[in-house]
Design an enzyme around this catalytic site. Structure first.
Site, mmCIF file in Angstrom:
data_model
loop_
_atom_site.group_PDB
_atom_site.id
_atom_site.type_symbol
_atom_site.label_atom_id
_atom_site.label_comp_id
_atom_site.label_asym_id
_atom_site.label_seq_id
_atom_site.Cartn_x
_atom_site.Cartn_y
_atom_site.Cartn_z
ATOM 1 N N CYS A 2 15.193 -5.716 30.481
ATOM 2 C CA CYS A 2 14.186 -4.963 29.715
ATOM 3 C C CYS A 2 14.698 -3.545 29.434
ATOM 4 O O CYS A 2 15.240 -2.879 30.309
ATOM 5 C CB CYS A 2 12.838 -4.846 30.397
ATOM 6 N N ARG A 27 19.672 -5.472 27.090
ATOM 7 C CA ARG A 27 18.954 -5.628 28.364
ATOM 8 C C ARG A 27 17.883 -6.711 28.296
ATOM 9 O O ARG A 27 17.302 -7.088 29.309
ATOM 10 C CB ARG A 27 18.304 -4.304 28.770
ATOM 11 N N TRP A 74 12.901 -8.929 28.490
ATOM 12 C CA TRP A 74 13.504 -10.154 29.017
ATOM 13 C C TRP A 74 12.420 -10.785 29.881
ATOM 14 O O TRP A 74 12.042 -10.247 30.917
ATOM 15 C CB TRP A 74 14.738 -9.831 29.857
ATOM 16 N N ASN A 100 9.803 -2.175 33.431
ATOM 17 C CA ASN A 100 11.021 -2.939 33.693
ATOM 18 C C ASN A 100 11.005 -3.334 35.156
ATOM 19 O O ASN A 100 10.924 -2.461 36.014
ATOM 20 C CB ASN A 100 12.255 -2.075 33.376
ATOM 21 N N GLY A 101 11.052 -4.622 35.432
ATOM 22 C CA GLY A 101 11.061 -5.075 36.825
ATOM 23 C C GLY A 101 10.071 -6.187 37.027
ATOM 24 O O GLY A 101 9.618 -6.823 36.073
ATOM 25 N N GLU A 483 35.813 -17.812 36.388
ATOM 26 C CA GLU A 483 35.413 -16.809 35.399
ATOM 27 C C GLU A 483 35.621 -17.333 33.968
ATOM 28 O O GLU A 483 34.787 -17.114 33.090
ATOM 29 C CB GLU A 483 36.196 -15.501 35.642
ATOM 30 N N LYS A 487 32.618 -17.698 31.280
ATOM 31 C CA LYS A 487 32.647 -17.062 29.948
ATOM 32 C C LYS A 487 32.320 -18.091 28.884
ATOM 33 O O LYS A 487 31.518 -17.837 27.996
ATOM 34 C CB LYS A 487 34.026 -16.452 29.634
ATOM 35 N N GLU A 490 28.510 -19.300 29.122
ATOM 36 C CA GLU A 490 27.434 -18.350 28.817
ATOM 37 C C GLU A 490 27.375 -17.956 27.345
ATOM 38 O O GLU A 490 26.301 -17.664 26.841
ATOM 39 C CB GLU A 490 27.465 -17.129 29.739
ATOM 40 N N HIS A 506 40.163 -34.846 44.609
ATOM 41 C CA HIS A 506 39.067 -35.236 45.515
ATOM 42 C C HIS A 506 37.789 -35.563 44.758
ATOM 43 O O HIS A 506 36.712 -35.555 45.340
ATOM 44 C CB HIS A 506 38.822 -34.120 46.540
ATOM 45 N N LYS A 605 21.730 -8.394 30.127
ATOM 46 C CA LYS A 605 22.917 -7.755 30.692
ATOM 47 C C LYS A 605 22.737 -7.377 32.161
ATOM 48 O O LYS A 605 23.584 -7.644 32.990
ATOM 49 C CB LYS A 605 23.245 -6.513 29.860
HETATM 50 O O1 M6R Z 1 26.037 -5.661 36.715
HETATM 51 P P1 M6R Z 1 26.610 -6.694 37.634
HETATM 52 O O2 M6R Z 1 28.080 -6.734 37.636
HETATM 53 O O3 M6R Z 1 26.036 -6.594 39.025
HETATM 54 O O4 M6R Z 1 26.093 -8.078 37.038
HETATM 55 C C1 M6R Z 1 26.310 -9.278 37.690
HETATM 56 C C2 M6R Z 1 26.123 -10.462 36.778
HETATM 57 O O5 M6R Z 1 24.800 -10.516 36.321
HETATM 58 C C3 M6R Z 1 27.062 -10.424 35.575
HETATM 59 O O6 M6R Z 1 28.394 -10.320 35.958
HETATM 60 C C4 M6R Z 1 26.883 -11.690 34.706
HETATM 61 O O7 M6R Z 1 27.296 -12.809 35.405
HETATM 62 C C5 M6R Z 1 27.656 -11.542 33.382
HETATM 63 N N1 M6R Z 1 26.791 -11.851 32.278
HETATM 64 C C6 M6R Z 1 28.787 -12.495 33.238
HETATM 65 O O8 M6R Z 1 29.473 -12.316 32.058
#
Ligand code: M6R
Length: 610
Positions: A2, A27, A74, A100-101, A483, A487, A490, A506, A605
């Site tokens: 948010c 956000r 969000w 926000n929260g 990772e 990527k 997502e 396995h 984010k």
């Molecule tokens: O701000 P942070 O690094 O703590 O965020 C952690 C995750 O939410 C963040 O890395 C998320 O997985 C990304 N969208 C991945 O690309």
């Protein structure tokens, strides 16, 4: 999670709010809304979907006024819809607020208010605070917010900004677990959840501390502690530039941020690598305390968790201290064994991730030493830690983390080797070799970005219609596989799994057939040969393999359906280089599928809810 903007000044508030929200849309982007105060009271306009829908509505029905609050959401409680969009207002329309929260105890609050006859218009947790502030109001808005907070016994991390129809020159706000920053202008002042919203107007900012409240008017801002005692406001000048928060000619923030990686790495190394050693004096670490460390625990989420997984290997390699990595959301409930001999390292781009923050609080309460690796100056996680190694990646706006990840890796390399020297486990010669390797990284990433894009694009085009991908790697590059898969899923919404190369036999090998692609990360190093065997096992079952290998690896070339070459480097530095083509592969696959790369569905984010 948010985005929040508040404005009091002389400009048309809606313009400032929409502009600010457009910089905060990363956000959250389920719905958006504004409330603007003018002669006829607080006027609210909201729209479901992207901010642009709200902007279109505001063009059709302009709201005039020089005080306003705005929000981009969000969804947590209640589906994305117009009635659940913020701002939320009190029954009589005198109060509008943005939030926000999560208000964890909102059900009790709602029941209490409903028993008094209050009718709720939304399914959100937020709305109860609008009714509560109105109920507590008797002429002083700040006192009303404070009284409402006291009455509510809010549980959960929250930031609130409130406007009242009787206060044409004041918005009030509170930070309780979710960030808020006040922007100081001339005859105008601002509130936002992130400094990037303020950059076109001012670089003079006050970061509200935990639990603090503020009253913001056209002429200034006053800050108060949780007992409503006025406290000095520390005005800082941010060195972030407006360009850093814009796309700079790239189609997406993600692509821009991928291309910023050489400079981000360079900035993260600056002043921290001398001729032959790593210099972490700025962290003010206490060598005597560090020598007592018996265990290291790394906590993080998402992409930061994967950098922490590389961190585990690095710490054990350079310090020989047993190190564990935990997903922060699991750590809290796993009854971790923590004591004063334990060093906890929290990793976070934003510094606000609720799971990481809470896990860190738990570790600190149990007496652990704490360090953070973080990208956002002054955010909550560094504020809690004994020391912080800031990654200097600059603002990362794309939801998919890229430059934050590689700079976290660089941070881990420096921290692990630096600690290795303190505890006597790393030799001077090893440190010198490492420093040499580190210094080459910016140029090597640049070379990679300049050279490999065509091949990666071709590969992305070829496999864009595939439904499943496997990513495999070993040791330092097992987290690279995780990772790379994250990527891809997502931003392209294609299912992808990351696996340790040795685990394929396995179980997952059963998935392999003629059309099933595996991305194998196999740079030079002690696990390369084993990776080559894994690739052969996949080829023997007619699987397709995209190999990320060190330049000049002939065997990899012969085996690969697609070969992506990375420059030669030390094995422990290879995750920094190997991830770059995987970021690009995800990016080009997603763009070819027409995905909204910077704002993938259902995500935000900065995840400030648990
Ligand atoms: O701000 P942070 O690094 O703590 O965020 C952690 C995750 O939410 C963040 O890395 C998320 O997985 C990304 N969208 C991945 O690309």
């Amino acid at each position: 999670m948010c985005g929040i903007v508040g404005y009091v000044g002389y400009r048309e508030a809606t313009k400032v709010l929409i502009d600010g929200l457009s910089r905060l849309e990363y956000r959250g982007y389920d719905s958006a809304g504004v409330a603007v105060l003018n002669g006829s009271g607080l006027k609210v306009e909201r729209a479901v979907g992207r901010l642009n829908n709200l902007a279109i509505k505001l063009k059709e029905h302009p709201l005039t006024g020089t005080l306003g609050i705005g929000h981009t959401r969000w969804a947590t409680h209640g589906v994305p819809s117009e009635r659940n969009a913020h701002p939320h207002s009190s029954q009589d329309g005198s109060v509008s607020l943005i939030h926000n929260g999560i208000i964890e105890n909102y059900r009790e609050l709602k029941a209490e208010l409903q028993a008094k006859g209050v009718e709720f218009k939304s399914e959100t947790d937020t709305e109860c605070m609008a009714h509560l502030v109105a109920d507590c109001y008797s002429g002083d808005l700040l006192k009303a917010l404070h009284a409402a907070l006291t009455r509510a016994h809010l549980r959960g991390g929250n930031a609130l900004v409130v406007a009242h129809k009787n206060h044409p020159d004041q918005v009030v706000c509170v930070r309780r677990g979710s960030p808020l920053v006040i922007g100081i202008g001339k005859d105008e002042n601002f509130v936002a959840s992130d400094v990037t919203a303020l950059l076109p107007y001012t670089r003079r900012v006050i970061f509200l501390g935990e639990g603090e409240l503020a009253s913001v008017s056209r002429s200034g801002a006053k800050v108060y502690d949780e007992n409503l005692k006025e406290i000095p406001a520390h005005v800082e000048t941010t060195d972030l530039s407006i360009e850093a928060a814009e796309k700079g000619g790239f189609e997406h923030f993600m692509l821009k941020e991928i291309h910023e990686q050489p400079t981000a790495i360079e900035a993260t190394l600056r002043g921290r690598v001398a001729d032959s050693h790593i210099d972490l004096r700025e962290l003010n670490l206490d060598p005597a305390r560090l020598k007592q460390v018996k265990r290291i625990q790394l906590i993080a989420c998402g992409t930061s968790l994967y950098s922490a997984m590389v961190g585990k290997y690095l710490f054990e390699h350079f310090t020989r201290i047993p190190t564990e990595t935990s997903s922060a959301s699991e750590y809290r409930y796993a009854e971790p064994v923590i004591d004063k001999d334990c060093l906890v390292i929290a990793v976070s781009q934003s510094g606000e991730t609720a799971d990481t923050l809470e896990a860190l609080r738990l570790a600190k309460a149990a007496g652990a030493q704490s360090i953070s690796i973080c990208n956002v100056m002054g955010s909550s996680i560094p504020r809690l830690c004994d020391a912080t190694l800031y990654t200097r990646a600059g603002p990362e706006i794309g939801v998919a983390s890229t430059k934050a990840y590689v700079t976290q890796l660089v941070g881990f390399i420096m921290l692990a080797a630096g600690l290795g020297r303190i505890v006597g486990a790393t030799t001077e010669a090893a440190e010198r070799t490492l420093v040499n390797g580190l210094k080459q990284l910016p140029e090597q990433v640049k070379k990679l970005l300049d050279s490999d894009i065509v091949g990666v694009k071709r590969c992305a085009k070829r496999y864009q219609s595939v439904f499943n991908f496997m990513y495999i790697g070993r040791h330092f590059n097992f987290p690279t596989a995780l990772e790379g898969a994250l990527k891809l899923k997502e931003i392209s919404y294609i299912h992808a799994e990351g696996y340790a190369g040795g685990e394929m036999k396995h179980g997952p090998l059963a998935l392999v057939e003629g059309t099933f692609p595996t991305i194998a990360i196999a740079p030079k190093g002690k696990t390369r040969e084993k990776m080559i065997s894994n690739i052969q096992e996949i080829k023997a079952r007619k699987g397709v393999v995209v190999v990320v290998a060190t330049e000049g690896d002939q065997e990899a070339r012969e085996l690969a359906d697609y070969l992506i070459e990375i420059p030669e480097c030390l094995e422990e530095l290879s995750p920094v280089l190997a991830v770059v083509p995987l970021q690009l592969l995800a990016y080009y696959t997603a763009t070819q599928l027409g995905r909204d790369v910077d704002k993938p569905r259902n995500l935000a984010k900065s995840v400030t809810v648990e």
